[in-house]
Scaffold this active site. Structure first.
Site: not given
Ligand SMILES: [Cu+2]
Ligand SMILES: *[C@@H]1O[C@H](CO)[C@@H](O)[C@H](O)[C@H]1NC(C)=O
Ligand SMILES: *[C@@H]1O[C@H](CO)[C@@H](O)[C@H](O)[C@H]1NC(C)=O
Ligand SMILES: *[C@@H]1O[C@H](CO)[C@@H](O)[C@H](O)[C@H]1NC(C)=O
Ligand SMILES: *[C@@H]1O[C@H](CO)[C@@H](O)[C@H](O)[C@H]1NC(C)=O
Ligand SMILES: *[C@@H]1O[C@H](CO)[C@@H](O)[C@H](O)[C@H]1NC(C)=O
Ligand SMILES: *[C@@H]1O[C@H](CO)[C@@H](O)[C@H](O)[C@H]1NC(C)=O
Length: 685
Positions: A326, A411, A414, A471
């Site tokens: 990201d 993002v 999220y 993540h």
């Molecule tokens: Cu997640």
């Protein structure tokens, strides 16, 4: 992770205003982010060069080229003498004629210092604008329109997003093009478009020619229904929980902190807060006042999120490439959103705006991008009740009040809530909260009993699979404990057997101290053996002889589960260890490499670390990765309640004794209860 909405406002500066603003840089702190007028100045300088003659010049990254650390540190020392601020420079990445250029601009002389074509693998950040243009292409593309009508859907309800294509082993540089995949979602009765994918349709867009180069309508599945996916409060239907209420904190006599420009002072802390289009918030030169030594002492030279790696675990055609970086592909700063007073941040918060350069080089403002507030969460900073003394009971308690610097990075689907929390005790606690919407896959299934194949996720609702994913947030932490030269120390806790009869005990644990000499000694997989991880200043000791330092208190250890030879993991190899230490090097900033889009993993932290440089008693940088394996649950749908993670940097023999012993109990903090559902009386106040 894709961007779909463009909601940021462009700030327009008249040329008169621009010229008035140009010479104001002397008031700036050398680490201040580029101002709107500086961004405009950079645009004019680059456009005034030989790059100005073509139509296709795009600004992919414009950021402060921060001064060399030595220059900055000596400026800090001489600040009292009004020493000249180091020249302001910018680092710019542009695309022009299908080439990537790295340009360094000197703002004080309005000139280009260097301009080089980048010839390696990978591409710079995607701009908002090119993603917007790519996302609009399908709506005018005949084969797509056909696919939409074949599914009986309305074209006007379709919204598309751009997804980096990643890299899967292709080595032919000539064939490399700046491509993104474009995937679409459906609104029609909801704003939760991520819940309604048009599964099975994939388009590839060449960003340089801005054309669809590949179209694939591979499978048809039902679009998940809109019902129950909306998360806005006015869309919610009864029954409501009548007793839901919330607590807030009110400081009667205003904030206890001072903000001057980007400099923050609070309690014994002082630090600088900046904003970068790629890194998002940056904390610099954080130091804390030591009452005993009567001086400010350096703790953190620089801290920010270097990369956010989010690989999904579905290897099928429509999903295998969804392995997002990201920060390096989209830019954390571009994703930062305006914070809303009283909800995103409490009522006592103070806000800062952020600026970045759009694709055309013009400044774009994100208002309220950072908020700063004091937090009293009802915690106790320290306490003791003494009842062992005959005839008296002693009770001493200090409530904990901290200072939080908050940013929210949205993002695409999220939302990451990033909190840098400063404690009076000297700790810096970094909080990562994850909320928002899941990225889901459309399927025909409406019940788990129907599923006979592997689906790579959880069936959250009818026709809706939330795909498993991770993540990883990799933090850059340049700690300078009093001075730059520090060492990294592992204090291993080792079980020791009592081998003779000297004690009735058979075992105990002891601390075995190991100083990391080279980078290989400091690559750590947490959870394998108990150890305290410290950054110490080996040249300074406390009065009783301990090395002064700071301890990393990691969060729950999460290691990647992809195989080492899988392409996303090669590119994301900086997550192979949760902890790394490198010698400071100004150009080693981005754990996934400077050019992350379609990178081959040849410029990552894992590669730099292979040089195995000496790190003992050197200016070192600590890298720590906060990770989550996300197996989605039904509660994460239609919007996910915040999941928390993070870590803490805590003083370890840094102070001679408890630094908050003399803290007075605060008088100006009050709690009050307010009702979420205002018609219901609350009796707990
Ligand atoms: Cu997640
Ligand atoms: C400021 O300048 C004076 C005179 O030149 C010098 O003695 C002093 O050391 C300087 N202060 C710092 C912090 O460098
Ligand atoms: C400039 O962009 C246009 C499309 O916007 C494209 O057709 C053309 O090939 C580009 N030229 C160069 C030199 O990249
Ligand atoms: C899903 O169901 C539709 C009809 O409802 C059918 O046309 C389609 O082939 C099914 N897709 C899959 C992948 O089974
Ligand atoms: C809600 O609060 C009322 C009193 O305010 C109480 O009587 C009731 O039991 C509560 N309901 C729940 C579900 O806790
Ligand atoms: C903030 O700055 C003002 C003026 O410089 C000063 O009077 C005040 O004490 C400062 N407050 C804090 C909390 O540092
Ligand atoms: C700094 O890092 C870059 C990129 O890894 C490398 O090319 C360069 O040699 C390094 N410089 C030093 C002095 O180690």
């Amino acid at each position: 992770m894709p961007f779909i909405f463009i909601f940021k406002t462009l700030c327009l500066f008249s040329s008169l205003l621009l010229s008035l603003c140009l010479n104001s840089s002397s008031d700036l702190h050398p680490l201040d982010p580029l101002t709107p007028s500086e961004i405009s100045q950079i645009r004019s300088i680059v456009k005034g060069s030989n790059h100005g003659s073509t139509q296709n010049l795009t600004f992919q990254y414009v950021g402060l080229d921060d001064p060399d650390k030595n220059t900055l540190l000596s400026w800090l020392l001489n600040q009292a003498n009004n020493s000249k601020t180091p020249p302001r420079r910018a680092f710019v990445i542009i695309r022009n004629n299908k080439q990537t250029h790295e340009i360094t601009v000197d703002l004080s002389t309005s000139s280009i210092v260097s301009d080089q074509v980048y010839k390696g693998y990978g591409y710079p950040l995607l701009t908002f604008e090119e993603q917007g243009a790519a996302n609009d292409l399908p709506l005018k593309y005949a084969p797509f329109k056909e696919s939409v009508s074949k599914r009986g859907l309305k074209l006007s309800e379709i919204v598309c997003g751009s997804y980096p294509i990643g890299w899967f082993g292709e080595m032919n540089k000539k064939k490399q093009r700046r491509l993104v995949k474009v995937l679409c979602n459906y609104l029609d009765g909801t704003v939760n478009l991520y819940a309604r994918p048009l599964e099975g349709i994939t388009m590839v867009v060449d960003l340089d020619t801005m054309k669809i180069t590949d179209y694939d309508d591979r499978i048809t599945v039902s679009v998940p229904k809109a019902e129950g996916t909306d998360y806005r409060s006015f869309q919610q239907k009864p029954p409501f929980d009548p007793n839901a209420s919330r607590r807030t904190i009110l400081q009667v006599d205003g904030p206890g902190f001072n903000i001057t420009g980007h400099r923050v002072r609070w309690a014994d802390w002082k630090f600088h807060v900046s904003f970068d289009v790629r890194a998002g918030p940056i904390i610099s030169i954080a130091s804390i006042y030591d009452l005993k030594k009567q001086e400010f002492r350096h703790v953190l030279y620089r801290g920010y999120i270097s990369e956010l790696f989010v690989p999904y675990m579905d290897p099928t055609e429509e999903w295998y490439y969804r392995t997002f970086f990201d920060a390096g592909e989209y830019g954390s700063g571009i994703c930062a959103v305006p914070l809303e007073p009283k909800t995103d941040c409490p009522s006592n918060a103070v806000f800062m705006d952020g600026f970045y350069a759009g694709q055309d080089g013009k400044p774009i403002k994100i208002s309220n991008v950072i908020c700063v507030f004091e937090r009293s969460a009802g915690d106790i900073m320290w306490r003791h009740t003494e009842t062992e003394i005959p005839g008296e009971v002693i009770r001493e308690v200090r409530p904990e009040i901290n200072l939080v610097v908050r940013t929210v990075l949205t993002v695409g689907n999220y939302d990451y809530i990033i909190d840098w929390e400063f404690k009076q005790s000297g700790s810096i606690k970094v909080g990562v909260g994850m909320t928002g919407l899941l990225e889901v896959k459309g399927v025909n299934y409406t019940h788990t009993d129907q599923i006979k194949e592997e689906v790579y996720g959880t069936l959250l609702a009818e026709n809706t699979i939330a795909v498993y994913h991770d993540h990883f947030l990799t933090f850059y932490l340049d700690l300078d404990i009093d001075q730059e030269d520090n060492s990294f120390v592992k204090c291993k806790l080792q079980t020791t057997k009592v081998m003779d009869d000297s004690s009735p005990r058979k075992s105990y644990w002891k601390v075995v101290r190991e100083v990391a000499k080279h980078e290989s000694d400091a690559r750590i997989k947490l959870g394998l053996e108990p150890a305290e991880l410290l950054v110490v200043n080996p040249n300074e000791r406390t009065k009783v002889g301990n090395y002064i330092g700071y301890r990393l208190i990691p969060g729950f250890p999460v290691a990647p589960l992809l195989s080492d030879d899988d392409y996303p993991q090669i590119r994301g190899a900086f997550t192979n260890y949760q902890v790394w230490v490198t010698p400071y090097n100004k150009s080693e900033k981005w754990a996934g490499g400077l050019y992350t889009d379609q990178s081959h993993g040849d410029d990552t932290l894992a590669i730099w670390s292979l040089r195995n440089r000496a790190i003992e008693n050197k200016d070192i940088v600590l890298w720590y990765t906060v990770g989550f394996h996300h197996v989605p649950d039904q509660e994460d749908f239609p919007v996910m309640p915040t999941l928390h993670g993070g870590f803490e940097l805590r003083p370890s023999n840094f102070f001679e004794s408890n630094p908050v012993l003399k803290t007075k109990p605060p008088k100006n903090v009050e709690f009050f209860q307010s009702n979420l559902v205002s018609s219901v009386d609350d009796e707990t106040t």
